[in-house]
Scaffold this motif. Structure first.
Motif, PDB file in Angstrom:
ATOM      1  N   GLY A  72      51.727  42.352  45.567  1.00  0.00           N
ATOM      2  CA  GLY A  72      51.959  40.938  45.828  1.00  0.00           C
ATOM      3  C   GLY A  72      52.555  40.689  47.197  1.00  0.00           C
ATOM      4  N   SER A  73      52.336  39.483  47.696  1.00  0.00           N
ATOM      5  CA  SER A  73      52.914  39.082  48.973  1.00  0.00           C
ATOM      6  C   SER A  73      54.263  38.412  48.794  1.00  0.00           C
ATOM      7  N   GLY A  74      54.632  38.108  47.554  1.00  0.00           N
ATOM      8  CA  GLY A  74      55.958  37.592  47.241  1.00  0.00           C
ATOM      9  C   GLY A  74      56.668  38.559  46.330  1.00  0.00           C
ATOM     10  N   ALA A  75      57.721  38.097  45.677  1.00  0.00           N
ATOM     11  CA  ALA A  75      58.484  38.964  44.791  1.00  0.00           C
ATOM     12  C   ALA A  75      57.620  39.436  43.628  1.00  0.00           C
ATOM     13  N   VAL A  76      57.625  40.732  43.379  1.00  0.00           N
ATOM     14  CA  VAL A  76      56.941  41.325  42.232  1.00  0.00           C
ATOM     15  C   VAL A  76      58.015  41.872  41.302  1.00  0.00           C
ATOM     16  N   LEU A  77      58.168  41.261  40.125  1.00  0.00           N
ATOM     17  CA  LEU A  77      59.281  41.577  39.242  1.00  0.00           C
ATOM     18  C   LEU A  77      58.868  42.347  38.000  1.00  0.00           C
ATOM     19  N   HIS A  78      57.566  42.508  37.780  1.00  0.00           N
ATOM     20  CA  HIS A  78      57.115  43.203  36.572  1.00  0.00           C
ATOM     21  C   HIS A  78      55.784  43.881  36.855  1.00  0.00           C
ATOM     22  N   GLU A  79      55.355  44.729  35.917  1.00  0.00           N
ATOM     23  CA  GLU A  79      54.147  45.516  36.131  1.00  0.00           C
ATOM     24  C   GLU A  79      52.871  44.719  35.957  1.00  0.00           C
ATOM     25  N   GLY A  80      52.967  43.539  35.356  1.00  0.00           N
ATOM     26  CA  GLY A  80      51.791  42.714  35.122  1.00  0.00           C
ATOM     27  C   GLY A  80      51.409  42.676  33.662  1.00  0.00           C
ATOM     28  N   ASP A  81      51.378  41.479  33.083  1.00  0.00           N
ATOM     29  CA  ASP A  81      50.997  41.337  31.674  1.00  0.00           C
ATOM     30  C   ASP A  81      49.521  41.679  31.460  1.00  0.00           C
ATOM     31  N   GLU A  82      48.672  41.237  32.398  1.00  0.00           N
ATOM     32  CA  GLU A  82      47.231  41.466  32.304  1.00  0.00           C
ATOM     33  C   GLU A  82      46.731  42.035  33.623  1.00  0.00           C
ATOM     34  N   ALA A  83      45.655  42.789  33.545  1.00  0.00           N
ATOM     35  CA  ALA A  83      45.042  43.343  34.752  1.00  0.00           C
ATOM     36  C   ALA A  83      43.994  42.379  35.291  1.00  0.00           C
ATOM     37  N   ASP A  84      43.949  42.241  36.593  1.00  0.00           N
ATOM     38  CA  ASP A  84      42.889  41.470  37.239  1.00  0.00           C
ATOM     39  C   ASP A  84      41.662  42.332  37.464  1.00  0.00           C
ATOM     40  N   VAL A  85      41.911  43.622  37.713  1.00  0.00           N
ATOM     41  CA  VAL A  85      40.829  44.570  37.950  1.00  0.00           C
ATOM     42  C   VAL A  85      41.079  45.818  37.111  1.00  0.00           C
ATOM     43  N   LEU A  86      40.045  46.268  36.406  1.00  0.00           N
ATOM     44  CA  LEU A  86      40.099  47.527  35.658  1.00  0.00           C
ATOM     45  C   LEU A  86      39.093  48.485  36.265  1.00  0.00           C
ATOM     46  N   VAL A  87      39.549  49.689  36.585  1.00  0.00           N
ATOM     47  CA  VAL A  87      38.653  50.761  37.025  1.00  0.00           C
ATOM     48  C   VAL A  87      38.622  51.784  35.898  1.00  0.00           C
ATOM     49  N   ALA A  88      37.482  51.872  35.203  1.00  0.00           N
ATOM     50  CA  ALA A  88      37.354  52.750  34.039  1.00  0.00           C
ATOM     51  C   ALA A  88      36.560  54.001  34.421  1.00  0.00           C
ATOM     52  N   PHE A  89      37.210  55.158  34.359  1.00  0.00           N
ATOM     53  CA  PHE A  89      36.562  56.410  34.734  1.00  0.00           C
ATOM     54  C   PHE A  89      35.635  56.925  33.631  1.00  0.00           C
ATOM     55  N   TYR A  90      35.895  56.516  32.390  1.00  0.00           N
ATOM     56  CA  TYR A  90      35.118  57.004  31.259  1.00  0.00           C
ATOM     57  C   TYR A  90      34.857  55.869  30.280  1.00  0.00           C
ATOM     58  N   LYS A  91      33.956  56.132  29.337  1.00  0.00           N
ATOM     59  CA  LYS A  91      33.683  55.145  28.297  1.00  0.00           C
ATOM     60  C   LYS A  91      34.930  54.893  27.460  1.00  0.00           C
ATOM     61  N   HIS A  92      35.663  55.946  27.125  1.00  0.00           N
ATOM     62  CA  HIS A  92      36.870  55.744  26.317  1.00  0.00           C
ATOM     63  C   HIS A  92      37.929  54.973  27.102  1.00  0.00           C
TER      64      HIS A  92
END
Length: 599
Positions: A72-92
């Motif tokens: 983030g360009s401002g204060a980041v106080l938590h890891e994030g409730d939801e992901a904006d981007v998912l990179v999935a290496f496998y089907k599982h």
């Protein structure tokens, strides 16, 4: 993703972002922690804020793992409730984590392990198949099927988010530069292939420039900052035994302390480790031992000795899920009662907890000062989330905080007493000159003012009070923590340790919803500062948010302590024991339920 301005997908102008959450999901051997670490270190060099979160398997054989980066360009106080981007290496990886994507998020998946028929077309999620494996093999050549694709993904993410490629290449080069030349060459080849790969007709993004700071920014994890703080505070000796997630502190101290004339020993077990540390402390040195919850249990007998003998030493507990072997790689805050009351008998000791990665440095400095001032053990309660979480912040001023330890072997006067009833204990290390001709005694037995064993009921009562009153005095000297948000109103949300950021963000959300809410975070857990009851009275509800069980009576460990000390029935709990850090919506929902139920 939080956008400042938006451009249509077909535009060459990137969509500008305030923040984004990227989740990398694969197996522990895929190097996804390396990708996340590179991105986090980049944030520290570009005036951006970052907070990371990872899960790793507790088995030697490895298994599914994730690394989540909140930039983030401002204060980041938590890891994030939801992901904006998912990179999935496998089907599982996809199946286990697609639910963590926000509506309309983007998922990149490896076409070597899944195809379009495997994706779930729902919630507006954009799916993009990318040949992570085959493209890496093509770029690097040889038998690199399972090696290097993490660097390909890093290059792809760098391009999608318009990150500073030059700085990132510099970070990668420093990481691999000490290895064989071919390792760095292959890593950069894979990175360049990912950077050049055309991911399709999707938006490209760019972060709003972060605010410039006057000091030099760094990115580090909690264990690194705790270690640096201990060294800066003058710690030069100690011993420990390996255990997750404490071990990286042990390894760093073992490597670094000899550079400053000290030594750190990997002992044969936990009891030996704390006993060696007590020996170093008795010899007049500031010393440290550490472990996680199971190891602290084994140290308790000797920590009781340190309380009785009033030996100043530091003990770090990087908490993990329990009891027993429990959840070695998951987070929990279930060792608070153990830290305060874990030994047999009345064993007063000081307990403090850092609130974020940066504070790990400063809590170490404070713990060392308190140990020396009050001549007693000080336990630092960190946790698994802080130990591995990477954050960016201004580099501490070592010139300002550095303590060069000195061994005090000065002559003690003829009337010297190590355990005076009217003053705090000050030991004379072996080798000190004793003007009275008698060297004092140190023992785990109850003793008189000279340290001689005593079975006197009156002396035991007086010495018990002496050891307790040091903490009573400290409680009077501690400053009250500041309240974030409303200073009076509907609810005061209280926490300790790594819940600091999520609680602060949750209170901001509650205020946006119309509640008058404040957040209060405790760094000093035993003793707590005097005057907390005055702050609590300003709010209708008081809610403790902590990662431990609500217990038989419905209250978490901090809430139990507060209710016992203040006799305030308004103090309630929001607890969780799933081994994961709090999400903002979990805290907000839990607090609102308590307010609604009470009303």
């Amino acid at each position: 993703m939080s956008t400042a301005t938006a451009a249509p997908p077909s535009s060459s102008t990137p969509t500008t972002l305030r923040n984004a959450v990227i989740r990398l999901a694969g197996n522990s051997q895929d190097g996804i922690q390396s990708i996340g670490g590179f991105l986090a270190r980049l944030a520290g060099r570009t005036a951006q804020e970052v907070m990371t979160y990872m899960t790793i398997p507790s088995t030697i054989s490895g298994g599914p793992s994730i690394f989540q980066v909140h930039l983030g360009s401002g204060a980041v106080l938590h890891e994030g409730d939801e992901a904006d981007v998912l990179v999935a290496f496998y089907k599982h990886s996809y199946e286990n984590h697609v639910a963590a994507l926000r509506d309309g998020g983007i998922c990149f998946y490896d076409t070597a392990d899944m195809g379009p028929e495997d994706v779930k077309h729902e919630r507006g999620i954009i799916h993009i198949g990318v040949p992570f494996t085959s493209a890496t093999v093509e770029a690097v050549g040889g038998s690199t099927r399972d090696r290097g694709k993490n660097m390909f993904v890093l290059g792809m993410v760098t391009a999608v988010f318009n990150l500073d490629k030059e700085k990132l290449v510099g970070i990668v080069s420093r990481q691999f530069g000490k290895k064989d030349e071919s390792v760095l060459r292959n890593a950069l080849l894979a990175f360049d292939a990912g950077f050049a790969y055309q991911v399709g007709d999707i938006e490209k993004f760019a972060f709003v420039p972060g605010e410039a700071t006057s000091g030099h920014r760094i990115s580090a994890d909690g264990n690194q900052m705790l270690t640096l703080g201990l060294i800066a505070a003058g710690v030069r000796y100690g011993a420990a035994y390996p255990i997750t997630p404490w071990s990286s502190i042990l390894e760093t101290l073992r490597l670094e302390l000899p550079k400053y004339g000290g030594i750190y020993v990997q002992a044969e077990d936990e009891l030996a480790a704390v006993s060696m540390t007590i020996g170093a402390a008795f010899a007049g040195h500031l010393a440290i031992t550490g472990s996680s919850g199971p190891g602290l249990s084994l140290k308790m007998e000797a920590l009781g000795y340190a309380s009785m003998a009033e030996i100043p030493l530091i003990c770090v507990n990087v908490q993990r899920g329990g009891p027993s072997t429990g959840l070695p790689t998951s987070v929990e805050q279930s060792d608070l009662m153990q830290a305060i009351y874990g030994s047999h008998g009345d064993t007063p000791r000081i307990v403090v907890a850092p609130q974020d990665v940066e504070d790990c440095f400063y809590i170490a400095l404070e713990a060392c000062k308190l140990a020396k001032k009050y001549s007693c053990p000080v336990i630092i309660l960190s946790d698994q989330a802080l130990s591995s979480r990477i954050e960016a912040f201004e580099e501490p001023d070592l010139d300002k905080h550095w303590v060069e330890p000195e061994l005090d072997l000065s002559t003690r006067p003829a009337d010297f007493k190590p355990y005076p009833l009217d003053a705090i204990t000050r030991h004379a290390p072996p080798g000190s000159k004793m003007a009275g001709g008698k060297f004092p005694v140190s023992t785990g037995l109850e003793h008189d003012e000279m340290g001689h064993p005593s079975g006197s009921p009156k002396m035991h009562t007086l010495m018990t009070a002496k050891r307790r009153n040091k903490l009573v005095q400290l409680a009077k000297e501690l400053p009250l923590p500041e309240i974030h948000g409303d200073q009076t109103g509907d609810v005061l949300v209280i926490g300790w340790g790594s819940t600091y950021g999520p609680i602060k963000e949750s209170v901001d959300r509650l205020r946006l919803e119309g509640h008058k809410a404040g957040a209060l975070h405790l760094r000093h857990l035993h003793p707590m500062p005097d005057g907390l009851d005055g702050l609590f009275k300003k709010f209708k509800h008081v809610v403790c948010v902590e990662m431990n069980d609500s217990g038989l009576y419905g209250y978490g460990q901090l809430a139990t302590l507060l209710r016992a000390s203040l006799a305030d029935p308004r103090i309630q709990s929001v607890c969780k024991t799933d081994g994961l850090a709090f999400r903002i919506r979990e805290i907000v929902t839990g607090v609102e339920k308590i307010m609604a139920g009470a009303e």
